[in-house]
Write a protein that holds these residues in place. Structure first.
Motif, PDB file in Angstrom:
ATOM      1  N   GLN A 176       7.189 -18.249 -20.762  1.00 52.54           N
ATOM      2  CA  GLN A 176       7.357 -18.867 -22.082  1.00 52.54           C
ATOM      3  C   GLN A 176       6.124 -19.696 -22.469  1.00 52.54           C
ATOM      4  OE1 GLN A 176      11.007 -21.012 -21.463  1.00 52.54           O
ATOM      5  NE2 GLN A 176      12.325 -19.326 -22.166  1.00 52.54           N
ATOM      6  N   GLU A 181      -6.013 -22.363 -23.376  1.00 51.11           N
ATOM      7  CA  GLU A 181      -5.966 -20.896 -23.292  1.00 51.11           C
ATOM      8  C   GLU A 181      -6.593 -20.373 -22.006  1.00 51.11           C
ATOM      9  OE1 GLU A 181      -6.165 -19.610 -27.949  1.00 51.11           O
ATOM     10  OE2 GLU A 181      -7.747 -20.895 -27.157  1.00 51.11           O
ATOM     11  N   ARG A 218       3.105 -19.185 -21.357  1.00 49.17           N
ATOM     12  CA  ARG A 218       2.019 -18.221 -21.607  1.00 49.17           C
ATOM     13  C   ARG A 218       2.129 -17.638 -23.014  1.00 49.17           C
ATOM     14  NH1 ARG A 218       2.340 -13.042 -18.030  1.00 49.17           N
ATOM     15  NH2 ARG A 218       4.037 -12.699 -19.517  1.00 49.17           N
ATOM     16  N   GLU A 219       3.346 -17.357 -23.437  1.00 52.71           N
ATOM     17  CA  GLU A 219       3.551 -16.826 -24.784  1.00 52.71           C
ATOM     18  C   GLU A 219       3.133 -17.830 -25.852  1.00 52.71           C
ATOM     19  OE1 GLU A 219       7.313 -15.335 -27.558  1.00 52.71           O
ATOM     20  OE2 GLU A 219       7.512 -15.413 -25.380  1.00 52.71           O
ATOM     21  N   GLN A 220       3.438 -19.105 -25.629  1.00 53.93           N
ATOM     22  CA  GLN A 220       3.036 -20.132 -26.592  1.00 53.93           C
ATOM     23  C   GLN A 220       1.516 -20.245 -26.681  1.00 53.93           C
ATOM     24  OE1 GLN A 220       4.763 -21.888 -28.707  1.00 53.93           O
ATOM     25  NE2 GLN A 220       6.848 -21.401 -28.056  1.00 53.93           N
ATOM     26  N   THR A 274      -0.646 -17.945 -26.276  1.00 58.05           N
ATOM     27  CA  THR A 274      -1.268 -16.752 -26.860  1.00 58.05           C
ATOM     28  C   THR A 274      -0.819 -16.478 -28.290  1.00 58.05           C
ATOM     29  OG1 THR A 274       0.463 -15.385 -25.841  1.00 58.05           O
ATOM     30  CG2 THR A 274      -1.605 -15.637 -24.632  1.00 58.05           C
ATOM     31  N   ASP A 275       0.387 -16.925 -28.682  1.00 53.28           N
ATOM     32  CA  ASP A 275       0.947 -16.509 -29.978  1.00 53.28           C
ATOM     33  C   ASP A 275       1.277 -17.636 -30.942  1.00 53.28           C
ATOM     34  OD1 ASP A 275       0.819 -13.961 -28.942  1.00 53.28           O
ATOM     35  OD2 ASP A 275       2.906 -13.954 -28.269  1.00 53.28           O
ATOM     36  N   ALA A 276       1.299 -18.913 -30.515  1.00 54.35           N
ATOM     37  CA  ALA A 276       1.722 -19.996 -31.410  1.00 54.35           C
ATOM     38  C   ALA A 276       0.835 -20.019 -32.658  1.00 54.35           C
ATOM     39  CB  ALA A 276       1.661 -21.330 -30.686  1.00 54.35           C
ATOM     40  N   ALA A 277       1.487 -20.194 -33.827  1.00 58.44           N
ATOM     41  CA  ALA A 277       0.755 -20.175 -35.097  1.00 58.44           C
ATOM     42  C   ALA A 277       0.545 -21.565 -35.680  1.00 58.44           C
ATOM     43  CB  ALA A 277       1.501 -19.301 -36.099  1.00 58.44           C
ATOM     44  N   ARG A 330      -5.559 -23.137 -28.809  1.00 52.01           N
ATOM     45  CA  ARG A 330      -4.193 -23.593 -28.586  1.00 52.01           C
ATOM     46  C   ARG A 330      -4.142 -24.431 -27.315  1.00 52.01           C
ATOM     47  NH1 ARG A 330      -3.985 -18.265 -30.111  1.00 52.01           N
ATOM     48  NH2 ARG A 330      -2.871 -17.816 -32.071  1.00 52.01           N
TER      49      ARG A 330
END
Length: 741
Positions: free
Chosen positions: A316, A261, A318-320, A322-325, A394
């Motif tokens: 893409q 992160e 960066r999105e993973q 910050t948001d991957a669950a 993450r």
């Protein structure tokens, strides 16, 4: 032991202990197995621990359960008997080093003209590098890959001395590059100096680095370090007939990227850099130039499309982050060819826009955009803090694949390698060409089963080291390999303690702990103290490198465990340690941690005439004879220091001359092993120390001092002399239980 078993006469009886293979490693079963073996052997039985293979994998990918009955049903009784017979084979007879080395050289020569992947697992010090020379004399071109630049420099010297036309790739540094400061900046942002500042460099004509690069290109035999091979293996291996790779090749064949992160901002910078470069390409009218006037001739629409793809990949990722669950594989983007001039354009934009992306983020995005990555996954961990709060971490792991050339003979020389794992990494059949038989150790290697971690305090480490040094009083140049966090404490210990005799200190994974041959020449004893464990994230990346994504996503339970070892006399001892319950995680841990320890101990070259003894302090199962080392408490250490000081004072000529003969004569025969031999013409009588003298020197109660002295005697640090109970420090060059040095 239960009555029905105790009634059986076990002495001389062969016993095979066969426990089930469980889908998850079971510490209690491991403990029971180790203890059962120990008890049976204590009764005189000849025990063999039989390991069953795993059963068919379950739906979640875990290895299936396999018991002895399952094995017999699935494969038959004959196969079961063969399994037992194979594991009960006696160790091969030891061979001479010269004979063994002859087989190593012949195997390499016989492989010439037979493309394939060959493995040599010979122990450290067996001479795998020298064995290569026999093949190099018979081929036109070769490439040798070694862990570090220091290794390639030494190997180049050896090859030249053997009459081979050999040149190594030198490091890019301040001595070889006149613009190294700028080159270093380029590498820090994830770009290549050769593609950015070298093409139009004003110093190109008299550049040592470029001159060496040209010499390497024309040399018959090239040498490169692992890092260079990791970045450009295809180029440096092109056209090479014989390739020799030394030590662990995982990062070379499957380079990994790990972004956490903390890289979110760096990915935003990569996206901004790609957008700015794309706009510049689109807005420039006329000739597109970068740097010192270098013209970019690549197709502009394709350059714009590559930059757009680069920006999209960065966003893409960066999105993973910050948001991957949950843990998941990430679909690889459709690749776009990376055209010549891209690095130059990006670096030019970096200088214009003052954008400084992180090198790892930049390299990963470039590899993903160009289609060089083969695996991509995100991992989500929930970590509970001590205050009970939970935080989510993450991490993205990506792997780039490097293929070995199909038309070359490739040798992999690694004492800790596994043929199956190399087969997974290379995607090729691996021929294990390790010579038959084994090499005898000419110098002792002993293991103290103590778990020294990075959290172990410096005082404890110093006490353990002091205890080892006490057992080797004749060693004057001791080398120590330890955790990095303990290096300074050990150096301070050596500086303040004149008895330490420490000549060299380094830490695990420094390069010296695995790739240096200097220890045996600079030291006369090697001590490896600590278990160089790695974070779970490192093991997870290794599993992804092996293509085991499902295993990487599983739980990583770390538990107390047990294993069965033997001391020098062959007695079984049950050792407590810590390990992963999951079989795949356990294997990854062994591949990294066990290998580092074996390689560190291998610096002693214990199977060579010029080697030195070694002691390793770790609770990992390494296969070395176990050695019980009672470590002194701080109180015991203080008392022993006073005993030694008083003994030294008593051994001085003045003190000896004033000793009372009638007191000493009573002790002389018992005391002889510890005191200097008296001259026949002028016998010298020296009386041992009494507890009252020691108590007075310490300012302590005599009974308290006597209790400590008894404890020191149990730990074989002092001895009681004669019937009157005098005390003297043990001469540990010839103690009854001390290991040969």
């Amino acid at each position: 032991m239960i009555a029905c078993l105790a009634a059986i006469p076990w002495r001389g009886r062969k016993v095979r202990i066969v426990f089930d293979f469980d889908p998850r490693r079971n510490p209690q079963v491991n403990h029971a197995q180790a203890e059962l073996a120990r008890i049976f052997e204590s009764l005189g039985a000849i025990v063999t621990l039989i390991e069953l293979p795993p059963g068919p994998p379950s739906a979640d990918g875990r290895p299936g359960k396999m018991g002895a009955d399952d094995f017999i049903v699935a494969r038959g009784g004959t196969a079961f008997r063969d399994l037992i017979a194979e594991q009960m084979k006696r160790p091969a007879a030891p061979r001479s080093l010269a004979d063994y080395r002859g087989d190593m050289a012949r195997a390499r020569v016989n492989s010439i003209g037979k493309p394939g992947v060959y493995l040599d697992r010979s122990p450290t010090g067996a001479g795998k590098s020298t064995a290569d020379h026999a093949a190099l004399r018979r081929v036109k071109t070769s490439l040798t890959i070694l862990p570090s630049h220091k290794n390639t420099k030494a190997a180049e010297k050896d090859m030249l001395a053997a009459g081979l036309d050999a040149v190594r790739y030198i490091p890019l540094d301040g001595e070889s590059c006149q613009r190294y400061d700028e080159a270093e900046t380029v590498m820090k942002v994830g770009l290549s100096p050769s593609s950015t500042i070298c093409p139009k460099c004003p110093h190109k004509a008299d550049c040592d680095y470029q001159a060496t690069m040209k010499a390497v290109e024309t040399a018959d035999h090239r040498l490169a370090c692992h890092k260079r091979a990791e970045l450009s293996f295809e180029q440096i291996a092109d056209g090479r007939q014989f390739i020799s790779i030394h030590e662990d090749l995982t990062e070379m064949l499957r380079p990994s990227y790990r972004l956490g992160e903390s890289h979110v901002g760096a990915l935003s910078e990569v996206a901004a850099l790609a957008d700015a470069t794309r706009h510049r390409v689109a807005d420039t009218i006329g000739t597109l130039t970068v740097g010192e006037g270098e013209r970019i001739t690549s197709d502009r629409p394709t350059l714009q499309w590559f930059c757009e793809k680069l920006a999209r990949v960065a966003r893409q990722l960066r999105e993973q982050l910050t948001d991957a669950a949950q843990n998941a594989a990430i679909e690889l983007p459709q690749p776009v060819s990376k055209l010549p001039g891209v690095d130059g354009l990006l670096y030019d934009t970096i200088k214009r826009e003052q954008i400084r992306p992180h090198g790892d983020a930049m390299r990963l995005c470039l590899d993903l955009a160009a289609g060089r990555a083969t695996d991509l996954a995100v991992f989500v961990d929930t970590v509970k803090r001590r205050n009970g709060e939970e935080t989510v971490h993450r991490e993205i792991v990506a792997i780039r694949k490097t293929d070995l050339p199909a038309n070359a003979t490739v040798w992999i020389s690694d004492a800790t390698a596994n043929a199956d794992e190399i087969g997974i990494l290379t995607g090729r059949e691996v021929i294990d060409a390790t010579p038959d038989g084994r090499l005898d150790r000419l110098h002792r290697v002993l293991q103290v089963s103590c778990d020294v971690t990075k959290r172990t305090n410096a005082e404890t480490v110093s006490r353990i080291l002091s205890a080892i040094l006490d057992r080797f009083p004749d060693r004057r140049r001791v080398g120590v390999i330890c955790h990095k966090c303990h290096k300074e404490a050990i150096e301070q210990f050596a500086a303040r303690d004149a008895t330490a005799r420490i000549a060299k200190v380094d830490y695990f994974r420094s390069g010296e702990s695995r790739g240096s041959n200097d220890w045996q020449h600079e030291c006369d004893l090697l001590v490896c103290i600590g278990t160089p464990r790695v974070p779970p994230e490192t093991l997870r990346a290794r599993l992804v490198q092996w293509g085991k994504l499902a295993a990487a996503c599983r739980d990583r339970e770390w538990v107390r465990d047990w294993w069965s070892g033997r001391d020098e006399a062959g007695r079984r001892i049950t050792i407590k340690t810590r390990a992963y319950r999951d079989h795949e995680w356990y294997t990854a841990h062994r591949a990294i941690v066990h290998a580092e320890l074996i390689q560190a101990v291998g610096r002693a070259r214990s199977n060579c005439e010029g080697g030195i003894p070694a002691v390793v302090v770790s609770a990992e199962p390494l296969g070395f004879p176990l050695w019980e080392l009672p470590v002194l408490t701080p109180t015991e250490a203080d008392v022993l220091a006073v005993v030694r000081r008083l003994a030294d004072e008593r051994l001085t000529p003045d003190a000896a001359a004033g000793a009372k003969g009638d007191t000493a004569n009573e002790y002389l025969s018992d005391f002889a092993p510890c005191a200097p031999n008296p001259s026949p013409s002028a016998p010298v009588a020296i009386s041992p120390l009494n507890s009252a003298d020691i108590a007075a020197a310490l300012g302590k109660d005599r009974r308290w001092v006597r209790r400590v002295l008894v404890s020191l005697r149990e730990k074989e640090r002092v001895q009681m002399i004669g019937q009157r109970g005098g005390w003297w420090p043990v001469d540990e060059s010839t103690p009854p239980t001390a290991p040969p040095a």
